[in-house]
Design an enzyme around this catalytic site. Sequence first.
Site, short mmCIF file in Angstrom:
data_model
loop_
_atom_site.label_atom_id
_atom_site.label_comp_id
_atom_site.label_asym_id
_atom_site.label_seq_id
_atom_site.Cartn_x
_atom_site.Cartn_y
_atom_site.Cartn_z
N ARG A 180 0.83 -1.22 0.00
CA ARG A 180 0.00 0.00 0.00
C ARG A 180 0.86 1.26 0.00
O ARG A 180 0.56 2.25 0.66
CB ARG A 180 -0.96 0.02 1.20
N SER A 229 -10.03 -0.22 4.63
CA SER A 229 -9.26 -0.57 5.82
C SER A 229 -8.57 0.66 6.40
O SER A 229 -7.91 1.41 5.68
CB SER A 229 -8.18 -1.60 5.48
N GLU A 299 -3.48 2.90 6.91
CA GLU A 299 -3.51 2.77 5.45
C GLU A 299 -4.22 4.00 4.87
O GLU A 299 -3.80 4.55 3.87
CB GLU A 299 -4.28 1.50 5.06
C1 LIG Z 1 -15.29 0.24 0.36
C2 LIG Z 1 -13.79 0.37 0.11
C3 LIG Z 1 -13.08 -0.77 -0.20
C4 LIG Z 1 -11.69 -0.69 -0.42
N1 LIG Z 1 -11.01 -1.83 -0.77
C5 LIG Z 1 -9.69 -1.75 -1.01
C6 LIG Z 1 -8.96 -2.93 -1.38
O1 LIG Z 1 -9.49 -4.02 -1.48
N2 LIG Z 1 -7.62 -2.80 -1.62
C7 LIG Z 1 -6.99 -1.59 -1.54
O2 LIG Z 1 -5.78 -1.54 -1.79
N3 LIG Z 1 -7.65 -0.47 -1.18
C8 LIG Z 1 -8.98 -0.51 -0.93
N4 LIG Z 1 -9.65 0.62 -0.57
C9 LIG Z 1 -8.92 1.89 -0.42
C10 LIG Z 1 -8.93 2.77 -1.70
O3 LIG Z 1 -10.06 2.47 -2.48
C11 LIG Z 1 -7.67 2.59 -2.53
O4 LIG Z 1 -6.53 2.97 -1.80
C12 LIG Z 1 -7.75 3.39 -3.84
O5 LIG Z 1 -6.79 2.89 -4.72
C13 LIG Z 1 -7.56 4.89 -3.65
O6 LIG Z 1 -7.83 5.53 -4.88
P1 LIG Z 1 -8.44 7.00 -4.95
O7 LIG Z 1 -8.47 7.42 -6.37
O8 LIG Z 1 -9.73 7.07 -4.23
O9 LIG Z 1 -7.33 7.82 -4.19
P2 LIG Z 1 -7.53 9.03 -3.16
O10 LIG Z 1 -8.18 8.50 -1.92
O11 LIG Z 1 -8.18 10.17 -3.82
O12 LIG Z 1 -6.01 9.38 -2.85
C14 LIG Z 1 -5.16 8.47 -2.20
C15 LIG Z 1 -3.73 9.00 -2.31
O13 LIG Z 1 -3.33 8.93 -3.69
C16 LIG Z 1 -2.93 10.22 -4.16
N5 LIG Z 1 -3.35 10.32 -5.56
C17 LIG Z 1 -4.59 10.12 -6.07
N6 LIG Z 1 -4.59 10.28 -7.40
C18 LIG Z 1 -3.32 10.60 -7.75
C19 LIG Z 1 -2.68 10.91 -8.99
N7 LIG Z 1 -3.32 10.92 -10.16
N8 LIG Z 1 -1.35 11.21 -8.95
C20 LIG Z 1 -0.66 11.22 -7.78
N9 LIG Z 1 -1.21 10.92 -6.59
C21 LIG Z 1 -2.53 10.63 -6.57
C22 LIG Z 1 -3.64 11.21 -3.24
O14 LIG Z 1 -2.94 12.45 -3.21
C23 LIG Z 1 -3.61 10.47 -1.91
O15 LIG Z 1 -2.36 10.65 -1.28
C24 LIG Z 1 -11.04 0.57 -0.34
C25 LIG Z 1 -11.78 1.71 -0.01
C26 LIG Z 1 -13.15 1.62 0.20
C27 LIG Z 1 -13.93 2.86 0.52
#
Ligand SMILES: Cc1cc2nc3c(=O)[nH]c(=O)nc-3n(C[C@H](O)[C@H](O)[C@H](O)COP(=O)(O)OP(=O)(O)OC[C@H]3O[C@@H](n4cnc5c(N)ncnc54)[C@H](O)[C@@H]3O)c2cc1C
Length: 313
Positions: A180, A229, A299
């Site tokens: 992660r 998580s 995380e």
């Molecule tokens: C119901 C649920 C289930 C989930 N299940 C999982 C799972 O099974 N496995 C898992 O790994 N995670 C899981 N997650 C966590 C989350 O979905 C992941 O970490 C996801 O990949 C985050 O993506 P995001 O676009 O929402 O990022 P954000 O939450 O918007 O950002 C996360 C980080 O990434 C950075 N970021 C975002 N986009 C960019 C970009 N284009 N360039 C540079 N930096 C960037 C942001 O600045 C921040 O630091 C879950 C979350 C939820 C709500």
Amino acid sequence: MQSLQTLLRGLRELGRRLPIELHERVELRAWTSLKVGGAADLMVRCNTPEALSTVVGTLGEMEQPFFVLGGGTNVVAPDAGLRIPVLTLGGSLAGLEVDLDGVVAGGGANLTQVCRAVARAGLSGMEELFGIPGTVGGALAMNAGAGGVEICELLDRAEVLRPEGGLVQVHAGDVEFGYRWSSLPRGSGVIVRARLSLEPGDLAGIMGRMREVSAARSARFPRGATAGSVFRNPPGDFAGRLLEATGCKGLRVGGARVSQEHANIVVTDRGATAADVLELARIMRRRVRECAGIILEPEVRFIDEMGQEIPLS
Ligand SMILES: Cc1cc2nc3c(=O)[nH]c(=O)nc-3n(C[C@H](O)[C@H](O)[C@H](O)COP(=O)(O)OP(=O)(O)OC[C@H]3O[C@@H](n4cnc5c(N)ncnc54)[C@H](O)[C@@H]3O)c2cc1C
């Protein structure tokens, strides 16, 4: 760090010739899955790579920090809101193109839509990631994974914009990935686009696996406003198991509570605050440290009004 007025003036000027959208006082609770947080002073939505490149370059010249927001599914936005501009990726930056053995997806592309598109093209490799909410950029920044597959295993190359160095092409071999965690954004870099390598597979098999993954997710993840998580699994153990063993299920601070179904997931009620979630996470962490001697690392990203990560300790 510029005043809001100076920033707005500079960005409005850019907006005359580039496809960007400027929004003031944007409620972050509407942009994050946990549904907490105050207003960001300014959100800048960039709709093409050229627009993003110009905006990032301009902010770099102004020495103005910014925060990149993907789907907001792994961020706890601060109650005080954000004083630095929030960048989001739309338009062609949220597009995707499937080829014979992979997909090129914009950093703003929805990960689940990418999984669906490659599956329909008979490409295998993303089935286990199906249903992870958020964007491709967010998934690469977090090295998202599920079912024993992490997105880093699929990465071929990515384009990253660095405020100080412009657009760089990065090959998977040059990126450090951990659990992660990824070095791809390296501070304030923006993941613009990425190519994921996939293998041709059996269409029925791929679709069948995705249905199984989706059903398992629905059973595992509680409904409601969450950020997935809260803590990473420590080596050789599961954060959820440790939190459950220390009686965290059902704990509550204000409008935030630990899910009864999954001890590593915090669910918020209407009116919850980031302070509630932070306090609850600190209590959960303290319980595991006191009972099991293990220090859990978050995380989800708790950020302050300057976009800096807030330590839990
Ligand atoms: C119901 C649920 C289930 C989930 N299940 C999982 C799972 O099974 N496995 C898992 O790994 N995670 C899981 N997650 C966590 C989350 O979905 C992941 O970490 C996801 O990949 C985050 O993506 P995001 O676009 O929402 O990022 P954000 O939450 O918007 O950002 C996360 C980080 O990434 C950075 N970021 C975002 N986009 C960019 C970009 N284009 N360039 C540079 N930096 C960037 C942001 O600045 C921040 O630091 C879950 C979350 C939820 C709500």
